[in-house]
Every structure is written in structure tokens, then in C-alpha cells.
Design a protein around this motif. Structure first.
Motif, short mmCIF file in Angstrom:
data_model
loop_
_atom_site.label_atom_id
_atom_site.label_comp_id
_atom_site.label_asym_id
_atom_site.label_seq_id
_atom_site.Cartn_x
_atom_site.Cartn_y
_atom_site.Cartn_z
N GLN A 48 0.97 -1.15 -0.21
CA GLN A 48 0.13 -0.13 -0.13
C GLN A 48 0.71 1.23 -0.02
N ASN A 49 2.05 1.44 0.64
CA ASN A 49 2.84 2.46 0.77
C ASN A 49 3.29 2.73 -0.40
N LYS A 51 2.17 1.82 -3.52
CA LYS A 51 1.26 2.07 -4.49
C LYS A 51 0.91 3.66 -4.30
N THR A 52 0.59 4.10 -2.96
CA THR A 52 0.46 5.28 -2.87
C THR A 52 1.69 6.45 -3.49
N HIS A 55 0.98 6.30 -7.18
CA HIS A 55 -0.14 7.17 -7.40
C HIS A 55 0.17 8.60 -7.45
#
Length: 91
Positions: A48-49, A51-52, A55
Motif C-alpha cells: 500500500q505504501n 502504491k500510494t 499514484h
């Protein structure tokens, strides 16, 4: 030389990780010639980190090491880029 369209991201990102799930990110802005460095421990299996950050930077090119999966069978940053960022050129 690298040509950048006005609406396209100007970032080239380098990603690497080790067995301890430490991820290193180097984000180079081609417009301003500035370098943003990050190093963190990826705590989630879904990255998640990472991906953030991807993005946020919306890179036009992502540079990753050749290994597909992480040592313990986690997806690995290379596979993550394959699955989620087809719009970016992967090197």
C-alpha cells in the motif's frame, strides 16, 4: 533526450526492495531536475505504501530490478508495477 508532454508526468522512478521488506524509492523530476528519495518498511502484503507513492508521482517510467518476486514469496515491486501501472514504461 526525453520529450515530455504537458499533461504527462515528468517523473522517472526507481524502485528496489530487500528481504526485510525495506523499499527504496528514487523519484527524479525531469522538469525541475530534483530528486525525491524515500526509504520505508512495507508493512502490508498489498504494498500500500508503494502504491500510494506511485499514484502520487504517476511516473512515466519505472526502473525496477530484474527479479520478479520477493524472497519470501511476496509479490515484489517489479510484479506490482506490471499489474498496476501499464501506462508507465517499465525498465
Amino acid at each position: 533526450g526525453v520529450t515530455i508532454a504537458g499533461d504527462r508526468s515528468s517523473f522517472v522512478i526507481g524502485l528496489i526492495e530487500n528481504r526485510a521488506k525495506e523499499v527504496g524509492v528514487a523519484a527524479f523530476d525531469l522538469r525541475s531536475a530534483s530528486l525525491h528519495l524515500s526509504q520505508y518498511i512495507e508493512t502490508s502484503c498489498s504494498y500500500q505504501n508503494t502504491k500510494t507513492l506511485l499514484h502520487f508521482y504517476d511516473p512515466n517510467t519505472v526502473i525496477v530490478p530484474p527479479n520478479k518476486t520477493a524472497a519470501d514469496g511476496m509479490v515484489g515491486v517489479s510484479e506490482l508495477v506490471d499489474k498496476n501501472y501499464q501506462a508507465s514504461k517499465k525498465v
